[in-house]
Design a protein around this motif. Structure first.
Motif, PDB file in Angstrom:
ATOM      1  N   GLY A 190      41.962  39.066  32.474  1.00 54.43           N
ATOM      2  CA  GLY A 190      41.434  37.786  31.991  1.00 54.43           C
ATOM      3  C   GLY A 190      41.247  36.778  33.115  1.00 54.43           C
ATOM      4  N   GLY A 191      41.628  37.132  34.327  1.00 54.33           N
ATOM      5  CA  GLY A 191      41.331  36.304  35.491  1.00 54.33           C
ATOM      6  C   GLY A 191      42.364  35.250  35.849  1.00 54.33           C
ATOM      7  N   SER A 192      43.558  35.304  35.237  1.00 53.97           N
ATOM      8  CA  SER A 192      44.518  34.207  35.485  1.00 53.97           C
ATOM      9  C   SER A 192      45.770  34.675  36.215  1.00 53.97           C
ATOM     10  CB  SER A 192      44.940  33.583  34.151  1.00 53.97           C
ATOM     11  OG  SER A 192      43.827  33.323  33.370  1.00 53.97           O
ATOM     12  N   LYS A 202      42.296  53.631  33.618  1.00 54.42           N
ATOM     13  CA  LYS A 202      41.010  53.757  34.347  1.00 54.42           C
ATOM     14  C   LYS A 202      40.233  52.439  34.332  1.00 54.42           C
ATOM     15  CE  LYS A 202      40.975  58.232  35.512  1.00 54.42           C
ATOM     16  NZ  LYS A 202      42.363  58.374  35.917  1.00 54.42           N
ATOM     17  N   MET A 203      40.915  51.390  33.877  1.00 56.36           N
ATOM     18  CA  MET A 203      40.284  50.065  33.958  1.00 56.36           C
ATOM     19  C   MET A 203      40.827  49.357  35.193  1.00 56.36           C
ATOM     20  SD  MET A 203      40.210  49.420  29.932  1.00 56.36           S
ATOM     21  CE  MET A 203      39.736  47.722  29.873  1.00 56.36           C
ATOM     22  N   ALA A 204      40.337  48.145  35.411  1.00 54.94           N
ATOM     23  CA  ALA A 204      40.606  47.506  36.698  1.00 54.94           C
ATOM     24  C   ALA A 204      42.062  47.139  36.943  1.00 54.94           C
ATOM     25  CB  ALA A 204      39.763  46.240  36.775  1.00 54.94           C
ATOM     26  N   LEU A 205      42.462  47.271  38.199  1.00 59.73           N
ATOM     27  CA  LEU A 205      43.703  46.679  38.700  1.00 59.73           C
ATOM     28  C   LEU A 205      43.251  45.447  39.494  1.00 59.73           C
ATOM     29  CD1 LEU A 205      46.707  46.653  39.561  1.00 59.73           C
ATOM     30  CD2 LEU A 205      46.119  48.286  41.344  1.00 59.73           C
ATOM     31  N   PRO A 206      43.351  44.256  38.890  1.00 58.75           N
ATOM     32  CA  PRO A 206      42.785  43.079  39.558  1.00 58.75           C
ATOM     33  C   PRO A 206      43.664  42.567  40.707  1.00 58.75           C
ATOM     34  CG  PRO A 206      43.054  42.748  37.164  1.00 58.75           C
ATOM     35  CD  PRO A 206      43.868  43.932  37.548  1.00 58.75           C
ATOM     36  N   VAL A 207      43.021  42.149  41.756  1.00 62.59           N
ATOM     37  CA  VAL A 207      43.719  41.523  42.885  1.00 62.59           C
ATOM     38  C   VAL A 207      43.008  40.199  43.173  1.00 62.59           C
ATOM     39  CG1 VAL A 207      44.536  41.806  45.258  1.00 62.59           C
ATOM     40  CG2 VAL A 207      44.131  43.837  43.850  1.00 62.59           C
ATOM     41  N   GLU A 208      43.766  39.099  43.161  1.00 59.46           N
ATOM     42  CA  GLU A 208      43.159  37.798  43.461  1.00 59.46           C
ATOM     43  C   GLU A 208      43.187  37.590  44.968  1.00 59.46           C
ATOM     44  OE1 GLU A 208      44.301  34.731  40.770  1.00 59.46           O
ATOM     45  OE2 GLU A 208      43.444  33.116  41.973  1.00 59.46           O
ATOM     46  N   ALA A 245      36.611  49.528  45.094  1.00 52.29           N
ATOM     47  CA  ALA A 245      36.946  48.092  45.017  1.00 52.29           C
ATOM     48  C   ALA A 245      35.671  47.319  44.717  1.00 52.29           C
ATOM     49  CB  ALA A 245      37.541  47.623  46.345  1.00 52.29           C
ATOM     50  N   LYS A 246      35.683  46.575  43.605  1.00 48.14           N
ATOM     51  CA  LYS A 246      34.462  45.835  43.217  1.00 48.14           C
ATOM     52  C   LYS A 246      34.769  44.352  43.078  1.00 48.14           C
ATOM     53  CE  LYS A 246      32.131  49.357  40.492  1.00 48.14           C
ATOM     54  NZ  LYS A 246      31.843  49.771  39.133  1.00 48.14           N
ATOM     55  N   LEU A 247      33.948  43.523  43.705  1.00 52.37           N
ATOM     56  CA  LEU A 247      34.092  42.082  43.519  1.00 52.37           C
ATOM     57  C   LEU A 247      33.738  41.766  42.063  1.00 52.37           C
ATOM     58  CD1 LEU A 247      34.502  39.277  44.935  1.00 52.37           C
ATOM     59  CD2 LEU A 247      32.016  39.156  45.010  1.00 52.37           C
ATOM     60  N   ARG A 248      34.599  41.006  41.384  1.00 50.30           N
ATOM     61  CA  ARG A 248      34.286  40.649  39.996  1.00 50.30           C
ATOM     62  C   ARG A 248      33.188  39.585  39.970  1.00 50.30           C
ATOM     63  NH1 ARG A 248      38.876  39.169  35.666  1.00 50.30           N
ATOM     64  NH2 ARG A 248      39.730  41.084  36.561  1.00 50.30           N
ATOM     65  N   PHE A 297      32.835  35.766  40.203  1.00 48.38           N
ATOM     66  CA  PHE A 297      33.719  35.064  39.269  1.00 48.38           C
ATOM     67  C   PHE A 297      34.709  34.257  40.117  1.00 48.38           C
ATOM     68  CE2 PHE A 297      37.924  35.028  37.272  1.00 48.38           C
ATOM     69  CZ  PHE A 297      37.649  34.467  36.036  1.00 48.38           C
ATOM     70  N   VAL A 298      34.913  33.003  39.747  1.00 47.19           N
ATOM     71  CA  VAL A 298      35.842  32.153  40.499  1.00 47.19           C
ATOM     72  C   VAL A 298      37.030  31.808  39.598  1.00 47.19           C
ATOM     73  CG1 VAL A 298      36.110  29.951  41.723  1.00 47.19           C
ATOM     74  CG2 VAL A 298      33.959  31.216  41.897  1.00 47.19           C
ATOM     75  N   THR A 299      38.235  32.042  40.094  1.00 45.36           N
ATOM     76  CA  THR A 299      39.437  31.790  39.272  1.00 45.36           C
ATOM     77  C   THR A 299      39.717  30.281  39.180  1.00 45.36           C
ATOM     78  OG1 THR A 299      41.025  31.779  41.096  1.00 45.36           O
ATOM     79  CG2 THR A 299      40.459  33.939  40.192  1.00 45.36           C
ATOM     80  N   ASP A 300      40.699  29.938  38.353  1.00 48.54           N
ATOM     81  CA  ASP A 300      41.079  28.523  38.203  1.00 48.54           C
ATOM     82  C   ASP A 300      41.515  27.915  39.534  1.00 48.54           C
ATOM     83  OD1 ASP A 300      40.589  28.575  35.512  1.00 48.54           O
ATOM     84  OD2 ASP A 300      42.690  28.775  34.913  1.00 48.54           O
ATOM     85  N   ASN A 301      41.917  28.757  40.466  1.00 47.92           N
ATOM     86  CA  ASN A 301      42.371  28.251  41.771  1.00 47.92           C
ATOM     87  C   ASN A 301      41.284  28.353  42.831  1.00 47.92           C
ATOM     88  OD1 ASN A 301      45.224  27.939  40.890  1.00 47.92           O
ATOM     89  ND2 ASN A 301      44.930  30.127  40.568  1.00 47.92           N
ATOM     90  N   GLY A 302      40.056  28.619  42.401  1.00 49.14           N
ATOM     91  CA  GLY A 302      38.936  28.687  43.339  1.00 49.14           C
ATOM     92  C   GLY A 302      38.899  29.976  44.146  1.00 49.14           C
TER      93      GLY A 302
END
Ligand SMILES: O=C(CO)[C@H](O)[C@H](O)COP(=O)(O)O
Length: 268
Positions: free
Chosen positions: A129-131, A162-168, A192-195, A204-209
């Motif tokens: 969810g990007g947070s 098999k879904m994403a392992l997100p790294v901020e 590795a794919k840029l969201r 996609f830009v997170t709440d912290n930019g």
């Protein structure tokens, strides 16, 4: 419509939670209704005068709704919520939940959130969810952390869905960081794919930019300590995965973690 099943609860201190199972004769509930039942049950842990970490996502939203409802009914008093995203902040404000932050409340009594994957050692993938950065900071400052997941989130190993392992990561030279991440996980068939998130296909830009790189893994990473330490030490990386303190570290794991840190520092 989903078949009725028991939502699964995990708490950071492994305390048992009594969850009523929908009986076989009960009507079939949608997945969202089951999430709501689970979230409401998690809110049973909330007591008046608590500082609460408010999670993000479709499951955590039900918990926030319930906290708002109990405050309105006067069944809870003097609650301070620390939202893990701007979205949760807006939602909590719309319910008149008093809010604050970690600067004012560095110790959080309880956090409630969902997760994307949970392995048998209670390692969590979060952040689809990007947070993830705010979640990890707030949940990491919590005395107790209740994670609400359904069966679909339980995996044998991290990346197993098999879904994403997100790294901020920091936006500065993101390709450089994404390539370093890919190389760390290369042995596990990593992509590795840029969201992307914007209308024009921008990042996609997170709440912290920040940006998020989604890692897709073909194979089991096995022992996570090496990968997570290497990722954690990368200067461009801000957040990835959560670790539940409930899962005990074995002595040899602690030793390995210590020597991994040391060899990484020496290599730099
Ligand atoms: O980590 C998160 C957001 O960053 C969420 O907790 C996770 O994505 C689960 O969401 P949902 O409850 O909608 O399945």
């Amino acid at each position: 419509m989903a078949r009725a099943y028991d939502p699964l609860f995990i708490t950071s201190d492994n305390s048992p939670i009594d969850v009523p199972s929908p009986s076989s004769s009960s009507m079939t509930l949608t997945k969202d209704e089951l999430k709501r039942i689970a979230a409401y049950k998690a809110v049973d842990f909330v007591k008046s005068n608590m500082v609460l970490g408010l999670g993000t996502g479709s499951t955590a939203k039900h918990a926030v709704d319930r906290i708002g409802e109990l405050l309105r009914q006067g069944k809870l008093e003097n609650i301070v919520g620390i939202p893990t995203s701007k979205k949760t902040q807006e939602h909590a404000l719309s319910l008149n939940i008093p809010l604050s932050d970690l600067d004012a409340h560095p110790v959080v009594d309880l956090s409630i959130d969902g997760a994307d994957e949970v392995d048998p050692r209670l390692n969590l993938v979060k952040g689809r969810g990007g947070s993830l950065l705010r979640e990890k900071m707030i949940e990491g400052a919590s005395k107790k952390f209740v994670v609400i997941v359904d069966e679909s989130k339980m995996v044998k190993h991290i990346g197993g869905s098999k879904m994403a392992l997100p790294v901020e990561i920091v936006p500065f030279c993101w390709k450089f960081t994404a390539e370093r991440l890919r190389r760390v996980m290369e042995g596990y068939g990593c992509e590795a794919k840029l969201r992307l998130g914007g209308e024009k296909g921008e990042a996609f830009v997170t709440d912290n930019g920040n940006y998020i790189v989604d890692m897709y893994l073909e194979k089991d990473m096995g022992d996570l300590s090496v990968v997570s330490i290497t990722i954690g030490f990368d200067a461009g990386v801000l957040s990835c995965m959560e670790y539940m303190k409930a899962a005990p570290w074995f002595e040899d794991e602690e030793y390995k973690t210590g020597s991994c840190c040391l060899s990484y520092i020496l290599k730099k």
